[in-house]
Each structure stands twice: as structure tokens, then as C-alpha cells.
Write an enzyme that holds these catalytic residues in place. Structure first.
Site, PDB file in Angstrom:
ATOM      1  CB  ILE A  23     -16.816  44.219 -49.637  1.00  0.00           C
ATOM      2  CG1 ILE A  23     -16.744  42.824 -49.002  1.00  0.00           C
ATOM      3  CG2 ILE A  23     -18.253  44.739 -49.616  1.00  0.00           C
ATOM      4  CD1 ILE A  23     -17.070  42.810 -47.523  1.00  0.00           C
ATOM      5  CG  ASN A  93     -16.467  48.912 -48.466  1.00  0.00           C
ATOM      6  OD1 ASN A  93     -16.925  47.854 -48.031  1.00  0.00           O
ATOM      7  ND2 ASN A  93     -15.283  48.975 -49.064  1.00  0.00           N
ATOM      8  CB  SER A 159     -19.517  43.859 -38.806  1.00  0.00           C
ATOM      9  OG  SER A 159     -19.117  42.516 -38.574  1.00  0.00           O
ATOM     10  CE1 TYR A 174     -14.186  45.117 -38.658  1.00  0.00           C
ATOM     11  CE2 TYR A 174     -15.567  43.497 -37.551  1.00  0.00           C
ATOM     12  CZ  TYR A 174     -15.228  44.211 -38.686  1.00  0.00           C
ATOM     13  OH  TYR A 174     -15.943  44.026 -39.844  1.00  0.00           O
ATOM     14  CE  LYS A 178     -16.967  47.361 -39.301  1.00  0.00           C
ATOM     15  NZ  LYS A 178     -17.098  48.298 -40.431  1.00  0.00           N
ATOM     16  CB  THR A 209     -12.551  39.645 -49.750  1.00  0.00           C
ATOM     17  OG1 THR A 209     -12.031  39.877 -48.435  1.00  0.00           O
ATOM     18  CG2 THR A 209     -14.041  39.975 -49.775  1.00  0.00           C
TER      19      THR A 209
END
Length: 269
Positions: A23, A93, A159, A174, A178, A209
Site C-alpha cells: 500500500i 502507513n 483499519s 491488531y 487500530k 497486496t
């Protein structure tokens, strides 16, 4: 001409972390095409990203940095100021994720959906990269914006996982990181509003990706995700560029403390 003025980034310096691939690489190319000079901040080099930016007529260079290390970040920001004179845009990022359960019972079959039981050190690592790293970068860059009286834009990678709990994989660290990014974004937006610094976040869904394909992701997990996509596919990395370009540009002059969801409707279900 009007659209070029409000969406164009000519004369701007944009710092993108974790832009060596995925990304970050795609977004860097998009920002370069809008006219920005790109500074790629990551640990492992970015020759391919720089080459692709130069192929579209853009300008870019690389600064080695570990976003979780305050001294490394401060050194990187000082180098950028020395070389480019300023920073107008920061896209935080860089990120990481483990698909691991908080508890795995003895003899439990994980079925290719999770990679075992997460350790406390792994929990700390994910929060360090995804949340603390964005904070360290934001503070260092905002300090230079304030000193130079630049009304800049900071864009944090959040996210959809900050608002929902993904299934069937387990990724508590995670998701928590976020969610923290989203509220940190709002907090910093209010704190720095008087300086004209806008702070926003973007919340992608699943993005196609190399990091979201085997061997990095189990095929069993991909097979479980596919029926859950309302648009029947992952996002293309290029589909994040318009939202990020908006937040980076003068077009978003009255947008701060916001989160833009680009998840193909996933979090609506």
C-alpha cells in the site's frame, strides 16, 4: 484548473512510512503523480518504489528509520528537514499483524486459520509498530510543522478492524492497535487544531497486496474471507489513493479528526 488547485500537491513534501512495498508504495506513486516530493521512511530500503516514482516523472528519496525508535525518528525527520526544508504531509502507513489466538487449548486444531497462541511480547510488538510508531512519527513531524508554521496534514493508517472484529482469524493485538489509532487521531486533531495541522485516519478493508496472499496468509483463510466480501473481492491498493489524496490536499481543509472507511461495505454487514 480549479480541481488541480484543490487536489494538487505541487510544491508539497510528503513523508510515507513503510513505503518499500504494498500500500505504501502504491500511495507514494499516487501522491507523486499529484505533484508531491516523496520521502520514503522505512527500515529496509526502497529502490523499487523510487524507481516507479521516477518512471511517472516524480521525485523521491529514502531515509532509513525505525518508527518505533524515537531517536531514529528524530534523526530521520532532521535529515528530511535538512534535505527538503519542510514536511507538509505525513502518511503513517507502516504496520504489522499476527493471526494468533489469545489462548490455544492443548490439542486444539487451528485449521490453517491462525498461527498459534500470541505471546505478550508479540502483543507489545504490534502495538509498538501500529500505534506507538504512528504517535512518535506524528509528534516529530507536527513539531516541525509548528516551528515552520506549516498547516500540514497527518494521515494515520487505521483499519476497519478498529471498528469491527474480523473473522475467522484471531488478531486481538491488531484490532486493539487500530482502535487506538482512530482515537489517537481524534485526540491529536483537537490538540493541534490551533496550529492548522489536520489529523485524520483511513480505515481500509482487505487490500490485495502480496502480504495478503500465500505464503503470508494461509489459503484456508483466504477461502474463508472470500464469501464475506459484499463486492466479492478485495480492494486494489490503487483504490485507497483518492481518499488519501483528499485528506492530503487543500480539498480537505475543513476535515480533521475524521476516519474514512474504504472497505467495500464489509463493516456494514
Amino acid at each position: 484548473m480549479y480541481l488541480e488547485e484543490i487536489f494538487g500537491l505541487k510544491g508539497k513534501v510528503a513523508v510515507v512510512t513503510g513505503a518499500g512495498q504494498g500500500i505504501g508504495q502504491v500511495v507514494s506513486i499516487g501522491l507523486a503523480q499529484a505533484g508531491a516530493e516523496i520521502v520514503i521512511v522505512c527500515r529496509n530500503g526502497a529502490d523499487e518504489t523510487i524507481r516507479k516514482i521516477e518512471e511517472v516523472g516524480g521525485k523521491a528519496y529514502y531515509v532509513k528509520c525505525d518508527v518505533t525508535d524515537e531517536a531514529s525518528v528524530n534523526s530521520a525527520v532532521a535529515e528530511i528537514i535538512e534535505r527538503s526544508g519542510k514536511i507538509d504531509i505525513l502518511f503513517n502507513n507502516a504496520g504489522a499483524c499476527y493471526h494468533k489466538k489469545a489462548i490455544v487449548l492443548e490439542g486444539e486444531d487451528l485449521g490453517g486459520l491462525n498461527d498459534g497462541e500470541a505471546t505478550v511480547d508479540e502483543w507489545r510488538r504490534i502495538l509498538d509498530v501500529n500505534l506507538t510508531g504512528e504517535y512518535i512519527m506524528s509528534v516529530a513531524v507536527a513539531r516541525t510543522m509548528i516551528e515552520k508554521k506549516i498547516k500540514g496534514s497527518i494521515i494515520n493508517m487505521a483499519s476497519m478492524s478498529g471498528s469491527i472484529v474480523n473473522i475467522p482469524q484471531c488478531q486481538a493485538s491488531y484490532n486493539a492497535s487500530k482502535a487506538g489509532v482512530m482515537h489517537m487521531t481524534k485526540s491529536l486533531a483537537i490538540e493541534w487544531a490551533d496550529y492548522g495541522i489536520r489529523v485524520n485516519s483511513i480505515s481500509p478493508g482487505y487490500v490485495g497486496t502480496p502480504m495478503s496472499q500465500p505464503p503470508f496468509v494461509h489459503q484456508e483463510l483466504l477461502d474463508a474471507w472470500n464469501p464475506l466480501f459484499p463486492l466479492h473481492r478485495m480492494a486494489k491498493p490503487e483504490e485507497l489513493i483518492p481518499a488519501i489524496l483528499y485528506l492530503a490536499s487543500p480539498a480537505a481543509g475543513y476535515t480533521t479528526g475524521s476516519d474514512i472507511i474504504v472497505d467495500g461495505g464489509y463493516s456494514c454487514v
